[in-house]
Design an enzyme around this catalytic site. Structure first.
Site, PDB file in Angstrom:
ATOM      1  N   ILE A  83      -7.591   1.572  -5.628  1.00 20.29           N
ATOM      2  CA  ILE A  83      -7.686   2.985  -5.286  1.00 20.29           C
ATOM      3  C   ILE A  83      -8.238   3.097  -3.861  1.00 20.29           C
ATOM      4  O   ILE A  83      -9.290   2.531  -3.557  1.00 20.29           O
ATOM      5  CB  ILE A  83      -8.588   3.748  -6.274  1.00 20.29           C
ATOM      6  CG1 ILE A  83      -8.116   3.542  -7.721  1.00 20.29           C
ATOM      7  CG2 ILE A  83      -8.619   5.231  -5.907  1.00 20.29           C
ATOM      8  CD1 ILE A  83      -6.692   4.022  -7.991  1.00 20.29           C
ATOM      9  N   LYS A  84      -7.510   3.806  -3.020  1.00 20.14           N
ATOM     10  CA  LYS A  84      -7.925   3.932  -1.617  1.00 20.14           C
ATOM     11  C   LYS A  84      -8.930   5.066  -1.448  1.00 20.14           C
ATOM     12  O   LYS A  84      -8.682   6.197  -1.874  1.00 20.14           O
ATOM     13  CB  LYS A  84      -6.697   4.178  -0.731  1.00 20.14           C
ATOM     14  CG  LYS A  84      -5.745   3.003  -0.691  1.00 20.14           C
ATOM     15  CD  LYS A  84      -4.494   3.303   0.098  1.00 20.14           C
ATOM     16  CE  LYS A  84      -4.727   3.238   1.592  1.00 20.14           C
ATOM     17  NZ  LYS A  84      -3.435   3.315   2.343  1.00 20.14           N
ATOM     18  N   VAL A  85     -10.054   4.719  -0.815  1.00 23.98           N
ATOM     19  CA  VAL A  85     -11.134   5.673  -0.569  1.00 23.98           C
ATOM     20  C   VAL A  85     -11.456   5.640   0.920  1.00 23.98           C
ATOM     21  O   VAL A  85     -11.608   4.554   1.496  1.00 23.98           O
ATOM     22  CB  VAL A  85     -12.389   5.312  -1.388  1.00 23.98           C
ATOM     23  CG1 VAL A  85     -13.560   6.224  -1.031  1.00 23.98           C
ATOM     24  CG2 VAL A  85     -12.087   5.391  -2.882  1.00 23.98           C
ATOM     25  N   LEU A 104      -3.199   3.033  -4.165  1.00 26.31           N
ATOM     26  CA  LEU A 104      -2.923   4.461  -4.323  1.00 26.31           C
ATOM     27  C   LEU A 104      -4.127   5.233  -3.809  1.00 26.31           C
ATOM     28  O   LEU A 104      -5.263   4.940  -4.177  1.00 26.31           O
ATOM     29  CB  LEU A 104      -2.661   4.795  -5.794  1.00 26.31           C
ATOM     30  CG  LEU A 104      -2.440   6.268  -6.139  1.00 26.31           C
ATOM     31  CD1 LEU A 104      -1.185   6.806  -5.463  1.00 26.31           C
ATOM     32  CD2 LEU A 104      -2.351   6.459  -7.651  1.00 26.31           C
ATOM     33  N   THR A 111       0.838  -1.195   0.000  1.00 28.50           N
ATOM     34  CA  THR A 111       0.000   0.000   0.000  1.00 28.50           C
ATOM     35  C   THR A 111       0.871   1.243   0.000  1.00 28.50           C
ATOM     36  O   THR A 111       2.085   1.178   0.190  1.00 28.50           O
ATOM     37  CB  THR A 111      -0.946   0.010   1.212  1.00 28.50           C
ATOM     38  OG1 THR A 111      -1.895   1.076   1.053  1.00 28.50           O
ATOM     39  CG2 THR A 111      -0.182   0.227   2.510  1.00 28.50           C
TER      40      THR A 111
END
Length: 215
Positions: free
Chosen positions: A100-102, A69, A4
């Site tokens: 995709i990090k949310v 990301l 990560t």
């Protein structure tokens, strides 16, 4: 089996060594703003990492080998902004084994559902609460149902819920230590001392129970 990133990790990597000096200089010759320089270097780094992890992704049939990301923290309370940024990053990185990090904020929940419905891999971050974890789990399921309704390939969309542990103990232990220092009753002191370093794991166990109930 995967890795990560986040802006803090990149900050310490960029500022704490000379490893990225050449990449920064190269990107800085093409763009002008600090955000563009950061993003250009970060995206290239994520692409390189995803390429290195691709054999893991392939041999595990898409179960492992992901690199994450994160969208900008400034968008944590902006649903549409998060969706737009996540789609842009996903398309720019252009790797199947990227997540995709949310953030799991109230505004992030509908973004998570929408992005998964588009077949974008999501890593839900900043999860501390069991209640919020359950909301995230149902957002995930709704997103997959929408993807399936559009005949999307569910086998090729992946998501994880990154439930925080150490940060919770860091907060709670300080509160416990403050109470212990003021407590004169031996039994009460012993009870609170026994709680040090245990709260976050207990919280994570409760989240796992919710996972088992939901799925």
């Amino acid at each position: 089996m995967g890795m990560t990133s986040n802006p803090s990790i990149f900050f310490f990597s960029f500022a704490g060594s000379g490893d990225y000096d050449e990449a920064i200089a190269q990107v800085a010759s093409l763009v002008t703003s600090v955000k563009q320089i950061y993003e250009g270097v970060a995206i290239q780094d994520i692409q390189d990492a995803a390429d290195l992890m691709r054999p893991v992704y392939d041999t595990s049939d898409g179960r492992d080998g992901y690199v994450s990301l994160e969208v900008s923290a400034h968008l944590a309370f902006d649903t549409q902004g998060t969706i737009d940024e996540a789609v842009r990053l996903w398309e720019t990185v252009g790797r199947d084994n990227v997540m995709i990090k949310v953030p799991g904020t109230p505004e992030g929940l509908p973004a998570i559902e929408e992005l998964l419905s588009q077949g974008i891999n999501i890593n839900v971050t900043l999860l501390f609460s069991v209640v919020v974890y359950e909301q995230v789990a149902w957002s995930y399921i709704r997103g997959l149902k929408r993807l399936a309704a559009h005949r999307g390939n569910l086998h090729r969309v992946a998501s994880v819920a990154s439930f925080f542990v150490s940060r919770i103990d860091s907060l709670i232990d300080k509160q416990l230590e403050a109470k212990i220092s003021k407590e004169s009753r031996p039994a009460q002191r012993a009870m609170m001392e026994g709680l040090l370093g245990t709260v976050a794991i207990a919280n994570a166990k409760l989240a796992y129970q919710i996972f088992q109930e939901v799925f």
